[in-house]
Write a protein that holds these residues in place. Sequence first.
Motif, PDB file in Angstrom:
ATOM      1  N   SER A   1      48.712  79.201  20.948  1.00  0.00           N
ATOM      2  CA  SER A   1      49.947  79.853  20.770  1.00  0.00           C
ATOM      3  C   SER A   1      50.812  78.982  20.635  1.00  0.00           C
ATOM      4  O   SER A   1      50.764  77.695  20.999  1.00  0.00           O
ATOM      5  N   LEU A   2      52.282  79.252  20.010  1.00  0.00           N
ATOM      6  CA  LEU A   2      53.088  78.093  20.325  1.00  0.00           C
ATOM      7  C   LEU A   2      53.426  77.652  21.735  1.00  0.00           C
ATOM      8  O   LEU A   2      53.491  76.584  21.686  1.00  0.00           O
ATOM      9  N   ASP A   3      53.542  78.351  22.716  1.00  0.00           N
ATOM     10  CA  ASP A   3      53.444  77.790  23.993  1.00  0.00           C
ATOM     11  C   ASP A   3      52.235  76.957  24.357  1.00  0.00           C
ATOM     12  O   ASP A   3      52.474  75.819  24.923  1.00  0.00           O
ATOM     13  N   GLY A   4      51.019  77.231  23.999  1.00  0.00           N
ATOM     14  CA  GLY A   4      49.935  76.483  23.916  1.00  0.00           C
ATOM     15  C   GLY A   4      49.931  75.363  23.471  1.00  0.00           C
ATOM     16  O   GLY A   4      49.531  74.182  23.841  1.00  0.00           O
TER      17      GLY A   4
ATOM     18  N   LEU B   1      49.538  71.703  25.730  1.00  0.00           N
ATOM     19  CA  LEU B   1      48.467  70.994  25.353  1.00  0.00           C
ATOM     20  C   LEU B   1      48.580  69.592  25.762  1.00  0.00           C
ATOM     21  O   LEU B   1      47.776  69.014  26.648  1.00  0.00           O
ATOM     22  N   PRO B   2      49.384  69.023  25.245  1.00  0.00           N
ATOM     23  CA  PRO B   2      49.774  67.320  25.441  1.00  0.00           C
ATOM     24  C   PRO B   2      49.991  67.054  26.997  1.00  0.00           C
ATOM     25  O   PRO B   2      49.409  66.022  27.530  1.00  0.00           O
ATOM     26  N   HIS B   3      50.763  68.011  27.406  1.00  0.00           N
ATOM     27  CA  HIS B   3      51.083  67.922  28.874  1.00  0.00           C
ATOM     28  C   HIS B   3      49.739  68.169  29.975  1.00  0.00           C
ATOM     29  O   HIS B   3      49.488  67.447  30.882  1.00  0.00           O
ATOM     30  N   ALA B   4      48.838  68.963  29.467  1.00  0.00           N
ATOM     31  CA  ALA B   4      47.670  69.313  30.179  1.00  0.00           C
ATOM     32  C   ALA B   4      46.788  68.126  30.044  1.00  0.00           C
ATOM     33  O   ALA B   4      46.128  67.700  31.151  1.00  0.00           O
TER      34      ALA B   4
ATOM     35  N   LEU C   1      45.052  80.631  34.786  1.00  0.00           N
ATOM     36  CA  LEU C   1      46.288  79.877  34.013  1.00  0.00           C
ATOM     37  C   LEU C   1      47.280  80.349  33.593  1.00  0.00           C
ATOM     38  O   LEU C   1      48.643  80.308  33.800  1.00  0.00           O
ATOM     39  N   GLU C   2      47.080  81.303  32.612  1.00  0.00           N
ATOM     40  CA  GLU C   2      48.266  81.987  32.005  1.00  0.00           C
ATOM     41  C   GLU C   2      49.137  82.842  33.028  1.00  0.00           C
ATOM     42  O   GLU C   2      50.314  82.782  32.777  1.00  0.00           O
TER      43      GLU C   2
ATOM     44  N   LEU D   1      48.802  81.264  26.353  1.00  0.00           N
ATOM     45  CA  LEU D   1      48.366  80.053  25.806  1.00  0.00           C
ATOM     46  C   LEU D   1      47.377  80.109  24.509  1.00  0.00           C
ATOM     47  O   LEU D   1      47.573  79.184  23.803  1.00  0.00           O
ATOM     48  N   LEU D   2      46.438  81.292  24.589  1.00  0.00           N
ATOM     49  CA  LEU D   2      45.618  81.135  23.574  1.00  0.00           C
ATOM     50  C   LEU D   2      45.513  82.738  23.039  1.00  0.00           C
ATOM     51  O   LEU D   2      45.737  83.707  23.608  1.00  0.00           O
TER      52      LEU D   2
END
Length: 309
Positions: free
Chosen positions: A58-61, A65-68, A39-40, A47-48
Amino acid sequence: MDAEALRTFVAVAETGQFQAAADKLGISQQAVSKRIAALERHIEVTLLVRTSRGSRLSLDGQVFLPHAKKVLAALEQAEQAVRPGSRPLRVDVLNRRISPAQAVYRFYRSHPETDLDAVTLSKENAAQAAQAVLEGTVDASFRALPADQVPAGISAERLLDAPLELLVGPGHPLADAPWVSPADLAGHRIWIPGIRPGTEWAAFYQALSEAFGLSIDALGPHFGDEALMDALADSVSLATLVGSGDRYLWPQTHDLRRIPLHDPTPVYPHVLLFRSGDQHPVLTALRDHLRTAGPRTPHDAWAPDWVDR
């Protein structure tokens, strides 16, 4: 994007550990690591972040997350929408006046909690209706279709035989008969407007005509059932055929007569077409209902040779 990878990412985010996510999903920790890595790579961000206590976003994670979760929720809704029983069963009854419509209505009355839609593919012949079932336009259709013409992927079950009756005006020579045999109709004009070449009902009435020497025609324009009733009421020679379960209305002054046919009893064989393996619970309940509570086939029934017994 791999939905399972998204589901795995959300599980790790919620549990904080790869092993806990693996236990929750019923897979190995190695499988979790592979899905997260894939996925990354796909979205080209980390992401983690692994720590001594597990994993954190992470900040990107945190942004991802809410979109996932929204994507997974949308997938669940899409799956739920097409699961058996989650939407109404769509049944083609051909015509709302005739036996299939009445049978489906009786089923609904006895099972008011069921969710179904009765539709009419009145312009389609049996082969076209079967294709509509195969393509998912409808879930089932009542038709008279020879077994060798049922397409692959479609199951056919003969569940509704509709005995025919003679319908005449009060001046017709047979108006006062308690019943007549098909042979008694030889020499009488039987008018059934609306018979279209290439339809299963055209094939049925052709077979009936040949078997008993009858004169059945569809000559002239078809102005609807009401016009047909008017013509019968005014004629001393005209007759038509209707199913015993068909529902027609006419003014009381018409004094039309419905006369049963026996010795033998011609039946119109409505076959239920549905996709093979369809597990919709309302379809199963409808088939069970017709087998157990539907009208019984007369002991002297006649149907064309091409009908699957």
